[in-house]
Design a protein around this motif. Sequence first.
Motif, PDB file in Angstrom:
ATOM      1  N   PRO A  59      42.641  29.647  19.091  1.00  0.00           N
ATOM      2  CA  PRO A  59      43.832  28.954  18.601  1.00  0.00           C
ATOM      3  C   PRO A  59      43.447  27.593  18.021  1.00  0.00           C
ATOM      4  N   SER A  60      44.285  27.083  17.136  1.00  0.00           N
ATOM      5  CA  SER A  60      44.086  25.707  16.667  1.00  0.00           C
ATOM      6  C   SER A  60      45.444  25.153  16.271  1.00  0.00           C
ATOM      7  N   GLY A  61      45.643  23.876  16.550  1.00  0.00           N
ATOM      8  CA  GLY A  61      46.928  23.252  16.250  1.00  0.00           C
ATOM      9  C   GLY A  61      47.304  23.484  14.799  1.00  0.00           C
ATOM     10  N   ASN A  97      47.278  26.006  13.282  1.00  0.00           N
ATOM     11  CA  ASN A  97      46.375  27.047  12.761  1.00  0.00           C
ATOM     12  C   ASN A  97      45.450  26.525  11.655  1.00  0.00           C
ATOM     13  N   GLN A 143      42.257  25.735  11.902  1.00  0.00           N
ATOM     14  CA  GLN A 143      40.912  26.344  11.976  1.00  0.00           C
ATOM     15  C   GLN A 143      39.841  25.375  11.453  1.00  0.00           C
ATOM     16  N   TRP A 202      36.785  24.619  12.047  1.00  0.00           N
ATOM     17  CA  TRP A 202      35.350  24.847  12.263  1.00  0.00           C
ATOM     18  C   TRP A 202      34.619  25.274  10.989  1.00  0.00           C
ATOM     19  N   SER A 216      41.736  18.086  16.872  1.00  0.00           N
ATOM     20  CA  SER A 216      41.019  19.196  16.241  1.00  0.00           C
ATOM     21  C   SER A 216      39.710  19.508  16.961  1.00  0.00           C
ATOM     22  N   ASP A 251      40.370  22.214  19.323  1.00  0.00           N
ATOM     23  CA  ASP A 251      40.311  23.509  18.634  1.00  0.00           C
ATOM     24  C   ASP A 251      38.853  23.957  18.481  1.00  0.00           C
TER      25      ASP A 251
END
Length: 242
Positions: free
Chosen positions: A56-58, A60, A62, A64, A161, A164
């Motif tokens: 998941p990521s705040g 969404n 992503q 990375w 982040s 995430d």
Amino acid sequence: MSACEEVVIEPDTARGVARDPIDEVIASRLSCREFSGSPVARATIEQILRVARFAPSGANIQPWHVYVLAGTAKAEVSAALLHAFETEPSEHVSEYQYYASEFPEPYLGRRQEFGRLFYGSLGIAQSDAAARSRQTAKNFGFFGAPVGLIITIDRRLAMGSWLDLGMFIQNVMLAAVGRGLQSCPQETFAKYHRILRPALSIPAEQMVACGISVGHPRERGRARLMPRADLEAFASFKGFED
Ligand SMILES: Cc1cc2nc3c(=O)[nH]c(=O)nc-3n(C[C@H](O)[C@H](O)[C@H](O)COP(=O)(O)O)c2cc1C
């Protein structure tokens, strides 16, 4: 007394089964620092990264990015980093602060316990700076792993982040365990961003967060070296008595 207790995962008696397979994967991941030379196929790493992206990521976003190294590309990066470590170690500093400058308790005690267990397991006296430095140098060869990952994050993002990113990194390591592999997350690589950036064409807006060694452990079924504090040390329950 030890700052931490050895990890114990109780059988799930409520369901009458031994251990959830996900628990099994989580509990058997450990930082491997001795890999066998056996190769890992590009397709396996692609599968690992494909499943890890479901972190998941705040909002969404992503945040990375992964640079996957093997073969000659990995060997060249390792050689350049090792050279820098051996010839100009003080000139390389991470772009972010990983450790606090001072550790309050209980973290200080845990860090000291880490040092005792880690160097003790390697037969290195903590006062032996040369032997400790030789162990640190092994980071740059990805501990003999056939695959090295360099993980970056966009520096324009905020601290959230990085949560995430941590979830993504953990997914990578768990997906590796699911395929009989082990890994080692390594903040050591962040210090050498000035060498990694041109070598891997990392854009200016990306910050090197860490590396991860991935491969087959030299010794299978090795017991966990690092203990964990038990539940009471980190969890507070309220309302269950109601
Ligand atoms: C973000 C992160 C960075 C780390 N950096 C290094 C490193 O540079 N070199 C190393 O040998 N281990 C590194 N470790 C591994 C830790 O020492 C290890 O996770 C900890 O001692 C617990 O042991 P375990 O992973 O085997 O459970 C790192 C771990 C994390 C999560």
